[in-house]
Design a protein around this motif. Structure first.
Motif, mmCIF file in Angstrom:
data_model
loop_
_atom_site.group_PDB
_atom_site.id
_atom_site.type_symbol
_atom_site.label_atom_id
_atom_site.label_comp_id
_atom_site.label_asym_id
_atom_site.label_seq_id
_atom_site.Cartn_x
_atom_site.Cartn_y
_atom_site.Cartn_z
ATOM 1 N N ALA A 21 0.793 -1.156 0.029
ATOM 2 C CA ALA A 21 -0.218 -0.064 0.031
ATOM 3 C C ALA A 21 0.912 1.197 0.062
ATOM 4 O O ALA A 21 0.616 2.325 -0.719
ATOM 5 C CB ALA A 21 -1.360 0.002 1.234
ATOM 6 N N ALA A 22 1.899 1.136 0.595
ATOM 7 C CA ALA A 22 2.869 2.323 0.706
ATOM 8 C C ALA A 22 3.574 2.704 -0.564
ATOM 9 O O ALA A 22 3.679 3.764 -1.006
ATOM 10 C CB ALA A 22 3.842 2.365 1.928
ATOM 11 N N THR A 23 3.976 1.442 -1.066
ATOM 12 C CA THR A 23 4.532 1.788 -2.336
ATOM 13 C C THR A 23 3.365 2.256 -3.487
ATOM 14 O O THR A 23 4.048 3.319 -4.321
ATOM 15 C CB THR A 23 5.063 0.349 -2.858
ATOM 16 O OG1 THR A 23 6.113 -0.123 -1.869
ATOM 17 C CG2 THR A 23 5.943 0.424 -4.286
ATOM 18 N N VAL A 24 2.423 1.639 -3.546
ATOM 19 C CA VAL A 24 1.473 2.003 -4.381
ATOM 20 C C VAL A 24 1.169 3.569 -4.453
ATOM 21 O O VAL A 24 0.910 4.363 -5.233
ATOM 22 C CB VAL A 24 0.155 1.228 -4.308
ATOM 23 C CG1 VAL A 24 -1.099 1.779 -5.027
ATOM 24 C CG2 VAL A 24 0.666 -0.099 -4.867
ATOM 25 N N GLY A 25 1.068 3.798 -2.932
ATOM 26 C CA GLY A 25 0.689 5.275 -2.770
ATOM 27 C C GLY A 25 1.838 6.325 -2.963
ATOM 28 O O GLY A 25 1.747 7.316 -3.852
ATOM 29 N N ASP A 26 3.054 5.876 -2.920
ATOM 30 C CA ASP A 26 4.225 6.526 -3.270
ATOM 31 C C ASP A 26 4.269 6.888 -4.716
ATOM 32 O O ASP A 26 4.600 8.128 -5.245
ATOM 33 C CB ASP A 26 5.374 5.995 -2.682
ATOM 34 C CG ASP A 26 5.842 6.320 -1.350
ATOM 35 O OD1 ASP A 26 5.000 7.134 -0.520
ATOM 36 O OD2 ASP A 26 6.372 5.390 -0.673
ATOM 37 N N VAL A 27 4.259 5.898 -5.404
ATOM 38 C CA VAL A 27 4.182 5.852 -6.858
ATOM 39 C C VAL A 27 3.176 6.769 -7.629
ATOM 40 O O VAL A 27 3.603 7.573 -8.409
ATOM 41 C CB VAL A 27 4.165 4.308 -7.645
ATOM 42 C CG1 VAL A 27 4.093 4.265 -8.951
ATOM 43 C CG2 VAL A 27 5.520 3.570 -7.218
ATOM 44 N N ALA A 30 3.966 10.285 -6.493
ATOM 45 C CA ALA A 30 5.030 10.978 -7.414
ATOM 46 C C ALA A 30 4.643 11.138 -8.780
ATOM 47 O O ALA A 30 5.043 11.999 -9.553
ATOM 48 C CB ALA A 30 6.221 9.813 -7.347
ATOM 49 N N SER A 31 3.908 10.181 -9.440
ATOM 50 C CA SER A 31 3.378 10.174 -10.687
ATOM 51 C C SER A 31 2.605 11.325 -11.004
ATOM 52 O O SER A 31 2.380 12.281 -12.049
ATOM 53 C CB SER A 31 2.556 9.085 -11.258
ATOM 54 O OG SER A 31 2.231 9.071 -12.504
ATOM 55 N N ALA A 32 1.551 11.664 -10.129
ATOM 56 C CA ALA A 32 0.477 12.822 -9.880
ATOM 57 C C ALA A 32 1.124 14.037 -9.948
ATOM 58 O O ALA A 32 1.295 15.173 -10.797
ATOM 59 C CB ALA A 32 -0.158 12.780 -8.916
ATOM 60 N N MET A 33 2.351 14.013 -9.147
ATOM 61 C CA MET A 33 3.245 15.452 -8.994
ATOM 62 C C MET A 33 3.865 15.663 -10.282
ATOM 63 O O MET A 33 4.152 16.830 -10.718
ATOM 64 C CB MET A 33 3.984 15.436 -7.526
ATOM 65 C CG MET A 33 3.337 15.525 -6.367
ATOM 66 S SD MET A 33 1.824 16.480 -6.268
ATOM 67 C CE MET A 33 2.671 18.038 -6.459
ATOM 68 N N THR A 59 -6.881 13.231 -9.735
ATOM 69 C CA THR A 59 -7.431 11.826 -9.498
ATOM 70 C C THR A 59 -6.423 10.783 -8.942
ATOM 71 O O THR A 59 -6.369 10.099 -7.766
ATOM 72 C CB THR A 59 -8.378 11.073 -10.322
ATOM 73 O OG1 THR A 59 -9.161 12.278 -10.825
ATOM 74 C CG2 THR A 59 -9.124 10.028 -9.575
ATOM 75 N N ARG A 60 -5.289 11.070 -9.558
ATOM 76 C CA ARG A 60 -4.180 10.128 -9.204
ATOM 77 C C ARG A 60 -3.463 10.447 -7.845
ATOM 78 O O ARG A 60 -3.068 9.483 -7.099
ATOM 79 C CB ARG A 60 -3.176 10.262 -10.275
ATOM 80 C CG ARG A 60 -1.952 9.450 -10.038
ATOM 81 C CD ARG A 60 -1.031 9.317 -11.261
ATOM 82 N NE ARG A 60 -1.677 9.174 -12.704
ATOM 83 C CZ ARG A 60 -1.191 9.095 -13.838
ATOM 84 N NH1 ARG A 60 0.153 9.577 -14.110
ATOM 85 N NH2 ARG A 60 -1.997 8.976 -15.106
ATOM 86 N N PHE A 61 -3.392 11.773 -7.603
ATOM 87 C CA PHE A 61 -2.817 12.258 -6.401
ATOM 88 C C PHE A 61 -3.975 11.694 -5.232
ATOM 89 O O PHE A 61 -3.402 11.056 -4.246
ATOM 90 C CB PHE A 61 -3.148 13.638 -6.240
ATOM 91 C CG PHE A 61 -2.506 14.353 -5.040
ATOM 92 C CD1 PHE A 61 -1.282 14.208 -4.551
ATOM 93 C CD2 PHE A 61 -3.421 14.711 -3.975
ATOM 94 C CE1 PHE A 61 -0.813 14.822 -3.259
ATOM 95 C CE2 PHE A 61 -3.069 15.072 -2.775
ATOM 96 C CZ PHE A 61 -1.702 15.136 -2.446
ATOM 97 N N ASN A 99 9.931 0.602 -3.224
ATOM 98 C CA ASN A 99 9.921 2.008 -3.924
ATOM 99 C C ASN A 99 11.338 1.997 -5.049
ATOM 100 O O ASN A 99 10.886 2.634 -6.084
ATOM 101 C CB ASN A 99 10.305 3.037 -2.968
ATOM 102 C CG ASN A 99 9.037 3.322 -2.372
ATOM 103 O OD1 ASN A 99 7.740 3.152 -2.759
ATOM 104 N ND2 ASN A 99 8.846 4.069 -1.207
ATOM 105 N N THR A 100 12.076 1.470 -4.836
ATOM 106 C CA THR A 100 13.356 1.373 -5.917
ATOM 107 C C THR A 100 12.940 0.562 -7.086
ATOM 108 O O THR A 100 13.035 1.144 -8.275
ATOM 109 C CB THR A 100 14.616 0.876 -5.344
ATOM 110 O OG1 THR A 100 15.122 1.550 -4.124
ATOM 111 C CG2 THR A 100 15.836 0.788 -6.206
#
Length: 131
Positions: A21-27, A30-33, A59-61, A99-100
Motif C-alpha cells: 500500500a505504501a509503495t502504490v501510494g508513493d508511486v 510521485a506520478s501525479a506530481m 485523481t491520481r494524487f 520503491n526502488t
C-alpha cells in the motif's frame, strides 16, 4: 497475547500489506506530481489557489493518498498484533526496496548500481531481523 503474535506467515502478510500500500501510494503521488508539474510555476501564474486546485483536482494524487491511508491503517493493525521491533523496521526497509523497483519500472527512473546495492543490503538486513 493475540493468536497472530506467533505466526510468521501472519506477520509477513501484515508487513506485506503495509509495504504494498505504501509503495502504490508513493508511486501514484510521485506520478501525479510529475503530471501536475512545478507548483512554483503554477503558483506564479495562478496564485496559491491555482496550485491547490491543480493538486486537489488530480485523481491520481487522491488515489495515492488513499493508498497511503490504507498503509497507515495496516501499520496500526500490524502493531496491535506483532512486535514493534519487527513491524516498523521491516515495513520501512522493504518499502525502500519496493520503491526502488517501482521507481525503475513504473516511473522510468534511473536507478544506478549504488541504489541496487543499497536495496540488496536492506534485504539482507530484513532477513537478519526476521530470524
Amino acid at each position: 497475547m493475540s493468536p497472530l503474535h506467533h505466526s510468521g506467515v501472519a506477520n509477513a502478510a501484515m508487513i506485506a500489506s503495509i509495504v504494498v500500500a505504501a509503495t502504490v501510494g508513493d508511486v501514484l503521488i510521485a506520478s501525479a506530481m510529475r503530471q501536475i508539474g512545478d507548483l512554483d510555476e503554477i503558483k506564479a501564474e495562478s496564485g496559491l489557489a491555482g496550485a491547490i486546485k491543480a493538486v486537489v483536482t488530480n485523481t491520481r494524487f487522491f488515489t495515492g493518498v488513499a493508498a497511503m491511508a490504507v498503509s497507515f491503517f495496516s501499520l496500526l493493525f500490524a502493531l496491535s498484533h506483532a512486535d514493534l521491533s519487527l513491524v516498523a523496521p521491516a515495513s520501512a526497509s522493504l518499502t525502500v526496496v519496493t520503491n526502488t523497483l517501482a521507481g525503475k519500472l513504473f516511473l522510468k527512473e534511473n536507478v544506478d548500481r549504488r541504489r541496487w546495492l543499497a536495496a540488496l543490503c536492506v534485504c539482507v538486513g530484513v532477513v537478519l531481523l526476521a530470524r
